[in-house]
Design an enzyme around this catalytic site. Structure first.
Site, PDB file in Angstrom:
ATOM      1  N   HIS A 223     -10.504  -2.991  -0.867  1.00  0.00           N
ATOM      2  CA  HIS A 223     -11.369  -2.370   0.140  1.00  0.00           C
ATOM      3  C   HIS A 223     -12.421  -1.526  -0.582  1.00  0.00           C
ATOM      4  CE1 HIS A 223      -8.794  -3.540   3.546  1.00  0.00           C
ATOM      5  NE2 HIS A 223      -7.826  -3.436   2.656  1.00  0.00           N
TER       6      HIS A 223
ATOM      7  N   TYR B  67       0.849  -1.196   0.000  1.00  0.00           N
ATOM      8  CA  TYR B  67       0.000   0.000   0.000  1.00  0.00           C
ATOM      9  C   TYR B  67       0.879   1.238   0.000  1.00  0.00           C
ATOM     10  CZ  TYR B  67      -4.141  -2.718   1.271  1.00  0.00           C
ATOM     11  OH  TYR B  67      -5.185  -3.613   1.275  1.00  0.00           O
TER      12      TYR B  67
ATOM     13  N   TYR C 124      -0.810 -10.263   0.433  1.00  0.00           N
ATOM     14  CA  TYR C 124       0.290  -9.893   1.336  1.00  0.00           C
ATOM     15  C   TYR C 124       0.090 -10.565   2.688  1.00  0.00           C
ATOM     16  CZ  TYR C 124      -3.187  -6.479   3.010  1.00  0.00           C
ATOM     17  OH  TYR C 124      -4.333  -5.889   3.483  1.00  0.00           O
TER      18      TYR C 124
ATOM     19  N   ARG D 215      -3.155 -12.632   3.442  1.00  0.00           N
ATOM     20  CA  ARG D 215      -4.459 -12.147   2.981  1.00  0.00           C
ATOM     21  C   ARG D 215      -4.608 -12.527   1.506  1.00  0.00           C
ATOM     22  NH1 ARG D 215      -7.386  -8.126   4.639  1.00  0.00           N
ATOM     23  NH2 ARG D 215      -8.870  -9.543   3.726  1.00  0.00           N
TER      24      ARG D 215
ATOM     25  N   HIS E 282      -7.468  -8.613  -2.362  1.00  0.00           N
ATOM     26  CA  HIS E 282      -8.747  -8.001  -2.011  1.00  0.00           C
ATOM     27  C   HIS E 282      -8.701  -6.510  -2.310  1.00  0.00           C
ATOM     28  CE1 HIS E 282      -6.158  -7.485   1.495  1.00  0.00           C
ATOM     29  NE2 HIS E 282      -6.811  -6.351   1.718  1.00  0.00           N
TER      30      HIS E 282
HETATM   31 FE   LIG Z   1      -6.030  -4.646   2.750  1.00  0.00          FE
END
Ligand SMILES: [Fe+2]
Length: 269
Positions: A161, A105, A144, A156, A159
């Site tokens: 958000h 991110y 990640y 995870r 995905h």
């Molecule tokens: Fe996330």
């Protein structure tokens, strides 16, 4: 039937409000009793109120804000936002944020060490049209590994958000969408906090091959070789005339419909 028995028959679709798998969920649970605001305050405001920033024409295309294309598989995530009765929700603000293709991110809190993509910010927004449809063009985010409150670490699944503001600022759904066929979904602690398989399935965007684009575009490109032979094709710059049209338009489409309330409501996450 007692109230308890009636409650037992209601399928639980949302994860626990304070979920040990999610540090964020610990922060969103109220710890104090509610404060009652005067009726004339903002919480009765009708219609979207999104501050002073107007939506830009390309706010829903996360792939065109750098000087070149971001790394990753381009995808289109699209669908319809409906209310409990299947009525399209028009004029709803839809926002997304996500990792880049490496799973990083653009956020100072991201300490993963995975590389950032200079051509990808990872956030976008749009409003639903008159029949409740929305669409984003982006790249498929990378999975990640995440740290959980209990000290555990787990991967995870890929995905995005996803947030929807309804007809007032107080109506908001915040959730995450996953990608059909991703084997990591079975191991993702967030989606598996939803205690119901049907609820989990509502968060999985379905491959929409009919709306996918598979183009063979342009002449074969040649790249410089170590010894200097071969023609060099310069990387197109976003500022070059016509570069938007010159891009290879291929993408994979995914369908993600959202129901805001009722028995078929999309779970929070
Ligand atoms: Fe996330």
């Amino acid at each position: 039937m007692s109230q308890v028995e009636a409650a037992d028959q209601v399928e639980v679709m949302d994860p626990p409000l304070a979920d040990s798998n999610s540090a964020v969920s610990q922060l969103r649970v109220p710890v104090r009793p509610p404060i009652h605001l005067p009726q004339e305050w903002f919480h009765t405001l009708e219609g979207p109120a999104f501050g002073q920033l107007k939506l830009g024409a390309f706010d829903n295309d996360l792939t065109v804000h750098g000087v070149a294309d971001p790394i990753g598989t381009r995808v289109r995530v699209h669908g319809k936002i409906t209310d409990s009765g299947g009525i399209p929700v028009k004029g709803a603000l839809v926002e997304i944020w996500q990792s880049n293709a490496s799973g990083a991110y653009r956020d100072s809190l991201d300490v993963s060490g995975f590389p950032l993509d200079p051509n990808f910010i990872g956030a976008g927004r749009c409003m639903t049209d008159a029949v409740g449809n929305y669409s984003f063009t982006t790249i498929r985010p990378g999975p990640y590994p995440a740290q959980f409150r209990d000290g555990g670490r787990a991967w995870r699944a890929a995905h995005i958000h996803f947030s929807v503001f309804g007809q007032s600022i107080g109506h908001r759904l915040v959730t995450q969408l996953y990608f059909e066929g991703d084997p990591l979904i079975a191991h993702d602690r967030m989606i598996n906090a939803i205690p119901n398989k049907r609820g989990q399935d509502r968060l999985i965007a379905k491959l929409d091959i009919e709306n996918s684009i598979s183009e063979s575009f342009g002449p074969p490109r040649m790249f410089p070789t170590v010894d200097g032979s071969g023609a060099v094709v310069p990387t197109p710059q976003r500022t070059d005339p016509g570069v938007r049209l010159a891009r290879n338009p291929s993408l994979l489409a995914y369908r993600f419909d959202v129901t805001l309330r009722g028995e078929r409501a999309t779970p929070f996450e």
